[in-house]
Design an enzyme around this catalytic site. Structure first.
Site, PDB file in Angstrom:
ATOM      1  N   LYS A 107       4.078  40.829 -20.179  1.00 59.88           N
ATOM      2  CA  LYS A 107       3.881  39.758 -19.199  1.00 59.88           C
ATOM      3  C   LYS A 107       2.725  38.890 -19.671  1.00 59.88           C
ATOM      4  O   LYS A 107       1.628  39.388 -19.897  1.00 59.88           O
ATOM      5  CB  LYS A 107       3.544  40.334 -17.829  1.00 59.88           C
ATOM      6  CG  LYS A 107       4.639  41.155 -17.205  1.00 59.88           C
ATOM      7  CD  LYS A 107       4.229  41.596 -15.811  1.00 59.88           C
ATOM      8  CE  LYS A 107       5.327  42.396 -15.144  1.00 59.88           C
ATOM      9  NZ  LYS A 107       4.964  42.770 -13.767  1.00 59.88           N
ATOM     10  N   ASP A 155       8.271  49.022  -1.466  1.00 58.24           N
ATOM     11  CA  ASP A 155       9.346  48.126  -1.914  1.00 58.24           C
ATOM     12  C   ASP A 155      10.423  48.911  -2.651  1.00 58.24           C
ATOM     13  O   ASP A 155      10.920  48.485  -3.687  1.00 58.24           O
ATOM     14  CB  ASP A 155       8.773  47.029  -2.806  1.00 58.24           C
ATOM     15  CG  ASP A 155       9.680  45.803  -2.878  1.00 58.24           C
ATOM     16  OD1 ASP A 155      10.715  45.804  -2.184  1.00 58.24           O
ATOM     17  OD2 ASP A 155       9.356  44.863  -3.614  1.00 58.24           O
TER      18      ASP A 155
END
Length: 545
Positions: free
Chosen positions: A299, A389
């Protein structure tokens, strides 16, 4: 010829496929445009003060005023400002009173029936505020930790319920006017599933756990009175603000990051960069480690575009210490100019979403996935981390069948779905009822979500996926354990496992440690049994695009 015939006969059958993909486009749910703006604050007192000083300096008068002025204490600007609105419910007419126009419009198009509103008006208000929270729509996801001494947290927006004896209910609903990102935020709403998950490496996973309030706020449900002649109950909300911590300066953050990240040029350590994701503040690549040949995900984040840079520091520090075979692990990090490069494990099998929407899993395969996820959750929960999540989008698969929860979500800005967040905060299909209704919650919210994900693996989608988002929230808050389409097709031990995960009473809901001992997991197939499903899902996905 016989050999050829034998080869054909021995070839394993193709994995069962779903007749039609159940994936729903996120753009199909239009709940109306939400206005996330807030009223302007009063004029800055500093401006008036400057004008007064100017006039006193040019007008004749006692010059000692200047001396007195210097002695006056500085009065700070208003802080912790709250705008209070009043919402009540009239049990006689079955109508809400004093409801903001924006909420009323949402409710009108929500498909929540009048009888449902009358049955549980408090749940309606809960989901309206939850859905329409402007802070929720702008919140960023970061890793969070719980206090070892307290598994549950009391929401800063917990409910106080009081009876009103004279007039129709007009209780206050606190609506914070301060949009400072550092304030404690309510549990964020999870965005709807996109049309196709290109790379879940572009998603953030761990969300912030709100800070425990300084005092307990009683939480209890309301119900309309049986006697319509009695006044309706008051629906009261109080907001408690946490003390703001001093922010680190950009230079302090950079200095701290330099002490954490590895020294050197990552472009020399990694090669074969291939872009797999693009977002508002960064890009995600796959690359190859030159020394080991390991494929990794990198990333690349522009630090200037990260709203909470100081939280990234905490994430790196903790992720370095928390490695687990069932988590997509942090490997390394570098500072390259204004960018932070974070190197993570890469799994080529894609997300579980592709498998559940394109193929049919049997109980042994579902048990294998549940076991791996529970092992990850037991590890996280023992380290006081709530994932919040859990869903198929956030489960990555290796081509060997390995199952891992995605990384700890360095930056929500990287996800390409940010354009939808301003108008549609989405429906948390996997979210536990206690989160939707803003009650105290702890690690067992992840267990509920795992149960919903198990339903995904059975039916190809979570419950209420095709409902209006607001009504889906209402159903999550009030329906209890969701019903299966064909429960008779499941074994008794699988149904029991689902019931343990989807227990409304949090105390009775199983923990990760307890559920790892459940009989259902004993029928788990080897992880390699997932490989044909992964390959079939990849092929189906390729043909769909």
């Amino acid at each position: 010829m016989s050999n050829n015939g034998l080869d054909i006969q021995d070839k394993p059958p193709a994995p069962p496929m779903r007749n039609t993909s159940t994936m729903i486009g996120a753009g199909s749910k239009d709940a109306g445009t939400l206005n996330h703006g807030s009223k302007p604050l009063p004029p800055n007192p500093e401006e008036k003060k400057k004008k007064d000083r100017f006039y006193r300096s040019i007008l004749p008068g006692d010059k000692t005023n200047k001396k007195k002025e210097k002695e006056r204490p500085e009065i700070s600007l208003p802080s912790d400002f709250e705008h209070t609105i009043h919402v009540g419910f009239d049990a006689v007419t079955g109508e809400f009173t004093g409801m903001p126009e924006q909420w009323a419009r949402l409710l009108q198009t929500s498909n929540i029936t009048k009888s449902e509103q009358k049955k549980n008006p408090q749940a309606v208000l809960d989901v309206l505020e939850f859905y329409n929270s402007k802070k929720t729509s702008n919140s960023q996801k970061y890793m969070s930790f719980t206090d070892k001494s307290a598994e549950d947290y009391n929401s800063s927006n917990a409910l106080n319920v009081k009876a009103v004896s004279e007039t129709p209910a007009v209780p206050p609903v606190s609506e914070d006017e301060d949009d400072d990102d550092d304030d404690a935020t309510p549990p964020p709403v999870i965005a709807p599933r996109p049309e196709h998950t290109k790379s879940v490496y572009t998603r953030s996973v761990i969300e912030p756990l709100p800070v425990t309030p300084t005092r307990d706020v009683a939480t209890s449900p309301i119900s309309p009175t049986e006697n319509n002649t009695t006044p309706p109950d008051a629906l009261t909300r109080n907001t408690e603000k946490q003390k703001k911590k001093p922010k680190m300066s950009d230079e302090e953050i950079l200095e701290k990051l330099r002490s954490i990240v590895s020294v050197g040029d990552p472009k020399k350590k990694y090669t074969r960069f291939e872009k797999i994701g693009q977002g508002a503040s960064g890009t995600v690549y796959t690359a190859m480690d030159v020394a080991t040949g390991q494929e990794v995900a990198i990333k690349q984040m522009n630090l200037q575009q990260q709203p909470k840079k100081e939280l990234i520091i905490n994430e790196i520090l903790v992720m370095r210490e928390n490695k687990n075979p069932n988590i997509v692990n942090y490997l390394d990090s570098y500072l390259v100019g204004d960018e932070l490069w974070v190197v993570m494990e890469y799994l080529a099998g894609g997300s579980l979403t592709d498998v559940v929407t394109e193929t049919c899993m049997d109980e042994g395969q579902i048990a294998a996935v549940c076991r791996e996820c529970l092992q990850a959750l037991e590890f996280l929960h023992s380290n006081q981390v709530i994932h919040r999540d859990i869903k198929s989008d956030n489960i990555l698969l290796g081509m060997d069948g390995s199952v891992k929860l995605t990384d700890f979500g360095f930056c929500a800005q990287i996800t390409p779905e940010q354009s939808k967040r301003s108008t549609m905060v989405g429906t948390p299909y996997w979210m536990a009822p206690e989160v939707v209704t803003r009650k105290a919650y702890g690690p067992k919210v992840d267990i509920w979500s795992l149960g919903i994900m198990a339903i995904e693996m059975i039916e190809g989608e979570p419950p209420y996926l095709n409902e209006n988002p607001l009504r889906a929230l209402y159903l999550i808050a009030t329906n209890g354990t969701p019903e299966l389409q064909n429960p008779e097709k499941l074994s008794a031990i699988f149904r029991d496992f689902l019931n343990r995960c989807l227990e409304m009473d949090v105390e009775k809901r199983g923990s990760a440690k307890e559920l790892l001992q459940h009989q259902f997991l004993k029928i788990a197939k080897p992880l390699s049994s997932l490989t044909p499903l992964i390959a079939a899902a990849k092929e189906a996905t390729k043909n769909n695009h």
